[in-house]
Design a protein around this motif. Structure first.
Motif, PDB file in Angstrom:
ATOM      1  N   ARG A  23       0.829  -1.215   0.000  1.00  0.00           N
ATOM      2  CA  ARG A  23       0.000   0.000   0.000  1.00  0.00           C
ATOM      3  C   ARG A  23       0.862   1.263   0.000  1.00  0.00           C
ATOM      4  N   GLU A  24       1.976   1.203   0.716  1.00  0.00           N
ATOM      5  CA  GLU A  24       2.889   2.347   0.742  1.00  0.00           C
ATOM      6  C   GLU A  24       3.436   2.627  -0.650  1.00  0.00           C
ATOM      7  N   VAL A  25       3.825   1.575  -1.352  1.00  0.00           N
ATOM      8  CA  VAL A  25       4.354   1.739  -2.709  1.00  0.00           C
ATOM      9  C   VAL A  25       3.265   2.249  -3.646  1.00  0.00           C
ATOM     10  N   ALA A  26       2.030   1.777  -3.459  1.00  0.00           N
ATOM     11  CA  ALA A  26       0.915   2.215  -4.305  1.00  0.00           C
ATOM     12  C   ALA A  26       0.699   3.718  -4.207  1.00  0.00           C
ATOM     13  N   ASN A  27       0.989   4.281  -3.027  1.00  0.00           N
ATOM     14  CA  ASN A  27       0.982   5.735  -2.820  1.00  0.00           C
ATOM     15  C   ASN A  27      -0.368   6.380  -3.130  1.00  0.00           C
ATOM     16  N   ASN A  28      -1.439   5.744  -2.673  1.00  0.00           N
ATOM     17  CA  ASN A  28      -2.770   6.327  -2.779  1.00  0.00           C
ATOM     18  C   ASN A  28      -3.325   6.427  -1.361  1.00  0.00           C
ATOM     19  N   PRO A  29      -3.303   7.607  -0.754  1.00  0.00           N
ATOM     20  CA  PRO A  29      -3.685   7.738   0.657  1.00  0.00           C
ATOM     21  C   PRO A  29      -5.118   7.319   0.948  1.00  0.00           C
ATOM     22  N   HIS A  30      -6.021   7.511   0.002  1.00  0.00           N
ATOM     23  CA  HIS A  30      -7.420   7.123   0.225  1.00  0.00           C
ATOM     24  C   HIS A  30      -7.555   5.604   0.270  1.00  0.00           C
ATOM     25  N   LEU A  31      -6.858   4.928  -0.644  1.00  0.00           N
ATOM     26  CA  LEU A  31      -6.876   3.472  -0.657  1.00  0.00           C
ATOM     27  C   LEU A  31      -6.211   2.918   0.603  1.00  0.00           C
ATOM     28  N   SER A  32      -5.095   3.527   0.998  1.00  0.00           N
ATOM     29  CA  SER A  32      -4.387   3.068   2.194  1.00  0.00           C
ATOM     30  C   SER A  32      -5.245   3.210   3.439  1.00  0.00           C
ATOM     31  N   ALA A  33      -5.929   4.348   3.568  1.00  0.00           N
ATOM     32  CA  ALA A  33      -6.766   4.570   4.751  1.00  0.00           C
ATOM     33  C   ALA A  33      -7.887   3.541   4.823  1.00  0.00           C
ATOM     34  N   ALA A  34      -8.517   3.270   3.687  1.00  0.00           N
ATOM     35  CA  ALA A  34      -9.609   2.298   3.662  1.00  0.00           C
ATOM     36  C   ALA A  34      -9.106   0.897   3.986  1.00  0.00           C
ATOM     37  N   LEU A  35      -7.960   0.533   3.414  1.00  0.00           N
ATOM     38  CA  LEU A  35      -7.424  -0.814   3.643  1.00  0.00           C
ATOM     39  C   LEU A  35      -6.874  -0.978   5.053  1.00  0.00           C
TER      40      LEU A  35
END
Length: 239
Positions: A148-160
């Protein structure tokens, strides 16, 4: 059940609410604070060695994350596991982890490849040494967190982050088969192989298949596990 000894004093200083939250969240995921345990702000404040205000804020964050719930006339308690809810959670997680792997593949560089490989090797060492279940859980969560860190999408990271926390809450209430850690590591390696090959489609598919297989194992575990007197399933889910 008493929560005495379940949490450790925090360091003090600034950001006490953040420190309290991390300590309480860690205690929940490590099963030191178990489903149904009362989260008494006064008692936890004493154990953490801080005032009640930051503890109250930390408990509210646990409620927001789904790791705790408010019970009328009792206050906050650690969330119990609802099997149907966990199944539905994995359906959503499958799609989102697939997206995370796709985005991460498109942003992957040599540094992150090395970090992912090191995590896989460390996880292999954990399994070989026969360390306890908690270390496997930590390695599993760290691997998905790095993607998730590499994906670098804060909205996706927060949800996951929220979904993964709730999914892992089931680990200590649902049965998990002895081979589950090895299967999870093998599936993590498939994701890594697809990502390092620079194939976003394959990476997404591997990640989705990983979560789908976890959901299947959960269904199998539930089917073979006895129910408690309260109707809760006395089995453990794979991470």
């Amino acid at each position: 059940m008493s929560t005495e000894g379940a949490v450790n004093p925090v360091a003090g200083g600034s950001l006490l609410a953040d420190q309290a939250y991390e300590e309480l969240k860690g205690a929940v995921l490590a099963n030191r604070l178990r489903p149904g345990d009362a989260l008494s702000v006064p008692a936890l404040a004493v154990q953490l060695g801080i005032s009640r205000s930051p503890v109250r804020e930390a408990v509210q964050r646990l409620i927001h994350d789904g790791l705790a719930t408010h019970v009328p006339h009792r206050g906050a308690v650690v969330s119990t596991v609802d099997v149907d809810d966990v199944r539905q959670l994995y359906v959503v997680r499958e799609v989102m982890e697939g997206l995370a792997a796709r985005l991460a593949t498109e942003r992957l560089d040599a540094t992150k490849v090395a970090e992912l490989r090191a995590l896989l090797e460390e996880h292999e060492g954990v399994l070989a040494s026969g360390e306890d279940e908690q270390r496997h859980i930590e390695m599993d969560m760290a691997y998905h967190r790095l993607i998730r860190e590499v994906a670098n999408n804060p909205h996706l990271s927060a949800a996951l982050d929220t979904i993964q926390g709730k999914a892992h809450l089931a680990l200590h209430s649902l049965w998990r088969s002895p081979e589950a850690p090895r299967l999870a590591l093998e599936e993590h390696r498939r994701i890594f192989t697809a990502m390092t090959a620079g194939d976003p489609d394959a990476a997404e598919q591997a990640a989705r298949e990983h979560i789908r297989r976890l959901r299947i194992r959960l269904a199998q575990a539930v089917a073979s596990g006895p129910a408690s007197s309260t109707g809760a399933v006395a089995v453990r889910a794979v991470p």
